[in-house]
Design a protein around this motif. Structure first.
Motif, short mmCIF file in Angstrom:
data_model
loop_
_atom_site.label_atom_id
_atom_site.label_comp_id
_atom_site.label_asym_id
_atom_site.label_seq_id
_atom_site.Cartn_x
_atom_site.Cartn_y
_atom_site.Cartn_z
N VAL A 56 -35.69 59.92 25.06
CA VAL A 56 -34.49 60.72 24.86
C VAL A 56 -33.42 60.19 25.81
CG1 VAL A 56 -33.52 63.04 25.00
CG2 VAL A 56 -35.88 62.73 24.23
N ILE A 57 -32.23 59.96 25.27
CA ILE A 57 -31.10 59.49 26.08
C ILE A 57 -30.46 60.72 26.72
CG2 ILE A 57 -28.96 58.17 26.11
CD1 ILE A 57 -31.42 56.56 25.14
N CYS A 58 -30.23 60.65 28.03
CA CYS A 58 -29.75 61.81 28.78
C CYS A 58 -28.42 61.54 29.48
CB CYS A 58 -30.77 62.21 29.85
SG CYS A 58 -32.39 62.65 29.20
N ILE A 59 -27.73 62.63 29.75
CA ILE A 59 -26.49 62.58 30.53
C ILE A 59 -26.47 63.80 31.44
CG2 ILE A 59 -25.08 63.81 28.80
CD1 ILE A 59 -22.80 61.76 29.60
N ASN A 60 -25.98 63.63 32.66
CA ASN A 60 -25.92 64.74 33.62
C ASN A 60 -24.84 65.73 33.22
OD1 ASN A 60 -24.72 66.02 36.28
ND2 ASN A 60 -26.85 65.46 36.71
N GLN A 61 -25.12 67.00 33.45
CA GLN A 61 -24.21 68.09 33.09
C GLN A 61 -22.84 68.00 33.78
OE1 GLN A 61 -25.58 71.93 34.38
NE2 GLN A 61 -26.21 71.16 36.38
#
Length: 128
Positions: A77-82
């Motif tokens: 899963v590709i993630c990004i910080n909030q």
């Protein structure tokens, strides 16, 4: 500047890896969403999107009732910080060729999801 956490959805809808593509599609239909996370032993291991279902199940003439989500999920899963600025979402989606990103907190735990559709909302508001 608008941040990811201001547009993300906090509902983490998921299916177990052994469940079928059909059950994932029905869940997406009922909840009116475009993706579900895939879990194994309470850990997110992938994501299944509408695109995955079309390209990896329907277009390959596989049976949705007997195809497991684990066999068609996108992983990792590709993630990004909030706390990243919202413009970073579009850049990462384009680089990764995806339309959904998991949103993480400072401890790298997945706490939400953001999609291309979520990016359209602030644009529509700014036009008025």
């Amino acid at each position: 500047m608008l941040k990811v956490k201001e547009l993300m959805k906090q509902d983490l809808t998921s299916v177990q890896s052994h469940e079928t593509a059909y059950s994932a599609a029905m869940m997406m239909r009922v909840l009116k969403i475009g993706s579900v996370f895939v879990k194994e032993h309470d850990h997110i291991v992938g994501i299944v999107t509408e695109t995955d279902l079309v390209r990896k199940v329907m277009a390959m003439n596989l049976s949705p009732e007997s195809t497991s989500v684990a066999s068609v999920m996108s992983a990792p899963v590709i993630c990004i910080n909030q706390d990243r600025p919202i413009w970073g979402v579009a850049d990462l989606m384009e680089q990764s060729n995806v339309r959904h990103l998991a949103v993480t907190d400072d401890h790298e735990a997945i706490i939400g999801i953001i999609s291309v559709r979520d990016l359209l909302h602030p644009v529509a508001i700014d036009d008025f």
